[in-house]
Design an enzyme around this catalytic site. Structure first.
Site, PDB file in Angstrom:
ATOM      1  N   MET A   1      11.882  41.819 -10.349  1.00  0.00           N
ATOM      2  CA  MET A   1      12.008  40.680 -11.223  1.00  0.00           C
ATOM      3  C   MET A   1      13.386  40.063 -11.225  1.00  0.00           C
ATOM      4  O   MET A   1      13.663  39.252 -12.077  1.00  0.00           O
ATOM      5  CB  MET A   1      11.600  41.049 -12.626  1.00  0.00           C
ATOM      6  N   PRO A   2      14.255  40.417 -10.311  1.00  0.00           N
ATOM      7  CA  PRO A   2      15.563  39.758 -10.380  1.00  0.00           C
ATOM      8  C   PRO A   2      15.461  38.273 -10.059  1.00  0.00           C
ATOM      9  O   PRO A   2      14.589  37.837  -9.313  1.00  0.00           O
ATOM     10  CB  PRO A   2      16.403  40.489  -9.337  1.00  0.00           C
ATOM     11  N   LEU A   3      16.351  37.536 -10.683  1.00  0.00           N
ATOM     12  CA  LEU A   3      16.549  36.127 -10.362  1.00  0.00           C
ATOM     13  C   LEU A   3      17.946  36.041  -9.780  1.00  0.00           C
ATOM     14  O   LEU A   3      18.915  36.467 -10.408  1.00  0.00           O
ATOM     15  CB  LEU A   3      16.428  35.261 -11.612  1.00  0.00           C
ATOM     16  N   TYR A  71      20.331  38.235 -12.103  1.00  0.00           N
ATOM     17  CA  TYR A  71      19.804  38.513 -13.437  1.00  0.00           C
ATOM     18  C   TYR A  71      18.677  39.522 -13.247  1.00  0.00           C
ATOM     19  O   TYR A  71      17.744  39.277 -12.475  1.00  0.00           O
ATOM     20  CB  TYR A  71      19.266  37.235 -14.080  1.00  0.00           C
TER      21      TYR A  71
END
Length: 124
Positions: A1-3, A71
Site C-alpha cells: 500500500m505504499p504511495l 507514504y
C-alpha cells in the site's frame, strides 16, 4: 500500500520510468511489498523548483539529486527501513545515478488513513 512520490530534476526526464521501477523493486525486495501494489507519482522540476542542499550532512550532491517520498503503513523496524534505503540507493546507482544524490523520506500512517476508491476505507 505504499504511495511513492518521486521529485526529479528535469534532466532525469528520460530516466523517470526506470527510476520509478528501481524504487518499486526496492520496496518489493527490501520490505516485502507485493509486486502488484504500485502507486507512484512522478514530478519533474526545473532546477530552480527543486531545492536540495548541495552539502547537507557533508554529503556532496549534484544537480541531479532527487527526492523519494514514501507514504506507508507504520510498524516496520529500523533495520527494514535501513535495508530499504540501501536497496533504493543500490538500484538507482545501477542506473548511473549517484547514491549521494538520493534523498529518501518515509511518512508512516495507519490502516484508516487509506482509501483506494469508492469513498471507502478498504482496510477498516
Amino acid at each position: 500500500m505504499p504511495l511513492v512520490r518521486l521529485d526529479l530534476p528535469q534532466s532525469l526526464a528520460d530516466q523517470a520510468r526506470p527510476i520509478a521501477d528501481a524504487v518499486h523493486t526496492a520496496l518489493v525486495s527490501a520490505i516485502g511489498i507485493p509486486a502488484d501494489d504500485r502507486f507512484q507519482v512522478i514530478a519533474l522540476h526545473a532546477p530552480e523548483h527543486l531545492i536540495i542542499d548541495a552539502q547537507y550532512l557533508g554529503i556532496p550532491r549534484s544537480g541531479r539529486a532527487l527526492i523519494v517520498q514514501i507514504y506507508l503503513r507504520k510498524g516496520r523496524s529500523v533495520e527494514l527501513k535501513k535495508a530499504l534505503y540501501a536497496a533504493i540507493a543500490a538500484n538507482l546507482t545501477a542506473l548511473g545515478l549517484r547514491a549521494e544524490d538520493v534523498l529518501v523520506s518515509l511518512s508512516e500512517n495507519d490502516l484508516p488513513d487509506w482509501s483506494f476508491g469508492l469513498g471507502l476505507a478498504q482496510y477498516c
